[in-house]
Motif scaffolding. Structure first.
Motif, mmCIF file in Angstrom:
data_model
loop_
_atom_site.group_PDB
_atom_site.id
_atom_site.type_symbol
_atom_site.label_atom_id
_atom_site.label_comp_id
_atom_site.label_asym_id
_atom_site.label_seq_id
_atom_site.Cartn_x
_atom_site.Cartn_y
_atom_site.Cartn_z
ATOM 1 N N GLU A 176 0.817 -1.223 0.000
ATOM 2 C CA GLU A 176 0.000 0.000 0.000
ATOM 3 C C GLU A 176 0.843 1.263 0.000
ATOM 4 O O GLU A 176 0.341 2.357 -0.239
ATOM 5 C CB GLU A 176 -0.938 -0.008 1.216
ATOM 6 C CG GLU A 176 -1.974 -1.136 1.152
ATOM 7 C CD GLU A 176 -2.886 -1.148 2.370
ATOM 8 O OE1 GLU A 176 -2.725 -0.269 3.243
ATOM 9 O OE2 GLU A 176 -3.747 -2.043 2.439
ATOM 10 N N LYS A 177 2.143 1.118 0.306
ATOM 11 C CA LYS A 177 3.041 2.290 0.327
ATOM 12 C C LYS A 177 4.371 1.909 -0.316
ATOM 13 O O LYS A 177 4.699 0.726 -0.436
ATOM 14 C CB LYS A 177 3.252 2.777 1.754
ATOM 15 C CG LYS A 177 3.854 1.736 2.696
ATOM 16 C CD LYS A 177 3.982 2.275 4.099
ATOM 17 C CE LYS A 177 4.568 1.245 5.062
ATOM 18 N NZ LYS A 177 5.898 0.764 4.704
ATOM 19 N N PRO A 178 5.165 2.916 -0.744
ATOM 20 C CA PRO A 178 6.464 2.628 -1.353
ATOM 21 C C PRO A 178 7.368 1.842 -0.399
ATOM 22 O O PRO A 178 7.317 2.048 0.814
ATOM 23 C CB PRO A 178 7.042 4.027 -1.623
ATOM 24 C CG PRO A 178 5.851 4.926 -1.671
ATOM 25 C CD PRO A 178 4.858 4.364 -0.712
ATOM 26 N N LEU A 179 8.176 0.933 -0.949
ATOM 27 C CA LEU A 179 9.067 0.101 -0.141
ATOM 28 C C LEU A 179 10.529 0.441 -0.407
ATOM 29 O O LEU A 179 10.879 0.965 -1.464
ATOM 30 C CB LEU A 179 8.837 -1.383 -0.443
ATOM 31 C CG LEU A 179 7.416 -1.944 -0.243
ATOM 32 C CD1 LEU A 179 7.411 -3.441 -0.547
ATOM 33 C CD2 LEU A 179 6.897 -1.685 1.172
ATOM 34 N N ASN B 23 -5.138 -0.859 -9.282
ATOM 35 C CA ASN B 23 -5.012 0.601 -9.375
ATOM 36 C C ASN B 23 -4.206 1.161 -8.196
ATOM 37 O O ASN B 23 -4.609 2.106 -7.524
ATOM 38 C CB ASN B 23 -6.400 1.254 -9.429
ATOM 39 C CG ASN B 23 -6.351 2.634 -10.056
ATOM 40 O OD1 ASN B 23 -5.455 2.943 -10.836
ATOM 41 N ND2 ASN B 23 -7.295 3.489 -9.696
ATOM 42 N N SER B 24 -3.040 0.563 -7.958
ATOM 43 C CA SER B 24 -2.162 0.965 -6.850
ATOM 44 C C SER B 24 -1.654 2.390 -7.034
ATOM 45 O O SER B 24 -1.560 2.873 -8.174
ATOM 46 C CB SER B 24 -0.961 0.018 -6.775
ATOM 47 O OG SER B 24 -1.370 -1.294 -6.530
ATOM 48 N N GLN C 243 -4.044 5.335 -16.479
ATOM 49 C CA GLN C 243 -5.235 4.906 -15.737
ATOM 50 C C GLN C 243 -5.628 5.939 -14.692
ATOM 51 O O GLN C 243 -6.799 6.170 -14.423
ATOM 52 C CB GLN C 243 -4.899 3.574 -15.053
ATOM 53 C CG GLN C 243 -6.083 2.712 -14.690
ATOM 54 C CD GLN C 243 -5.634 1.299 -14.331
ATOM 55 O OE1 GLN C 243 -5.432 0.472 -15.201
ATOM 56 N NE2 GLN C 243 -5.453 1.025 -13.060
ATOM 57 N N GLN C 244 -4.618 6.597 -14.091
ATOM 58 C CA GLN C 244 -4.865 7.559 -13.011
ATOM 59 C C GLN C 244 -4.734 9.020 -13.450
ATOM 60 O O GLN C 244 -4.851 9.926 -12.635
ATOM 61 C CB GLN C 244 -3.900 7.276 -11.855
ATOM 62 C CG GLN C 244 -4.098 5.897 -11.242
ATOM 63 C CD GLN C 244 -3.163 5.629 -10.086
ATOM 64 O OE1 GLN C 244 -2.545 6.532 -9.534
ATOM 65 N NE2 GLN C 244 -3.046 4.370 -9.702
#
Length: 274
Positions: A5-8, A38-39, A72-73
């Motif tokens: 859900e967040k950058p790693l 759609n991350s 997409q976004q």
């Protein structure tokens, strides 16, 4: 593989990669799932950063997948950045990448850049239907109807068949507009449908109806109707033309088929040496 859900950080990506059954397929599977879920773009960006640090390079297909997520976004700045990177890295882009870039720019306030890109594409390949239609819809949306119709005619000349979606957009964005030229062009589209026996679906039909009713100074009214077996409209009593061939038309057609197709002009191609 569920996308994070967040950058790693690099070590976190390594841990996920090691736990994956096919490590060599990890990035491709992860990016596909990011598109499906759609991350957030910054999550995908952190994966690409990790790949670049590990391999010193990012493969073409990975950039295209990242581009898909950006389009997409509606992430216009990212779309432009990826295009700049690809333009430097690769001499020629394939049509799928151009489709994405032009589509992404067309849906933004930088839609004129999509037109510039379309001209670039023409120099190296035949633009796809998606490229043309993205630019046509962008021009129509900004009331640049003359430009939109020019692109539409160019499509037809190049035998690129337009979809209902783009034809419907002409009627939607021309609603209430004055000018004989726009009306002439839209009647041209109706003629194109008629000559090719293309029948609009219900939402397209509704757009045509609303356009007629919006013509300034006109007094059009559209009604849903069911045509009788006789071919007569119950509302306006108009007799629709018959699509069956007359005996004379059938005779002309069969003569042309025999002369031009069966006999033809090239005996060599129509026969064998035996």
């Amino acid at each position: 593989v569920q996308p994070p859900e967040k950058p790693l950080q690099a070590e976190e990506w390594n841990k996920l990669r090691e736990d994956f059954q096919l490590p060599e397929m990890f990035e491709e599977v992860m990016l596909n799932n990011m598109i499906r879920c759609n991350s957030p773009v910054d999550v995908a960006k952190s994966l690409l950063t990790d790949v670049a640090k590990r391999n010193g390079d990012i493969a073409y297909n990975m950039l295209v997948k990242y581009l898909t997520l950006c389009v997409q976004q509606g992430q216009v700045s990212e779309i432009r950045d990826v295009y700049d990177i690809m333009k430097v890295r690769f001499k020629v882009l394939e049509s799928g990448a151009y489709n994405l870039i032009i589509k992404g720019l067309s849906n933004s306030d930088q839609w004129r850049m999509a037109l510039t890109l379309l001209e670039e594409v023409k120099k190296t390949m035949m633009p796809s239907r998606t490229c043309y239609e993205s630019c046509i819809k962008a021009a129509s949306r900004h009331q640049e109807m003359k430009l939109a119709f020019e692109l539409y005619k160019e499509m037809l000349v190049k035998d690129v068949v337009p979809t209902f979606d783009v034809l419907q957009s002409f009627f939607n964005f021309s609603r209430g507009m004055k000018g004989a030229e726009v009306q002439k062009e839209l009647f041209g589209i109706l003629l194109y449908l008629r000559e090719n026996q293309i029948y609009p679906h219900k939402t397209f039909m509704r757009s045509i109806k609303l356009w007629f009713e919006s013509i300034p100074g006109g007094n059009w009214r559209g009604h849903l109707t069911n045509i009788k077996d006789s071919g007569q409209c119950p509302v306006c009593k108009h007799q629709l033309e018959d699509s069956n061939l007359t005996e004379e038309e059938y005779s002309n057609l069969s003569e042309r088929i025999i002369r031009d197709v069966i006999h033809g002009t090239d005996t060599f191609r129509k026969t064998s040496p035996k």
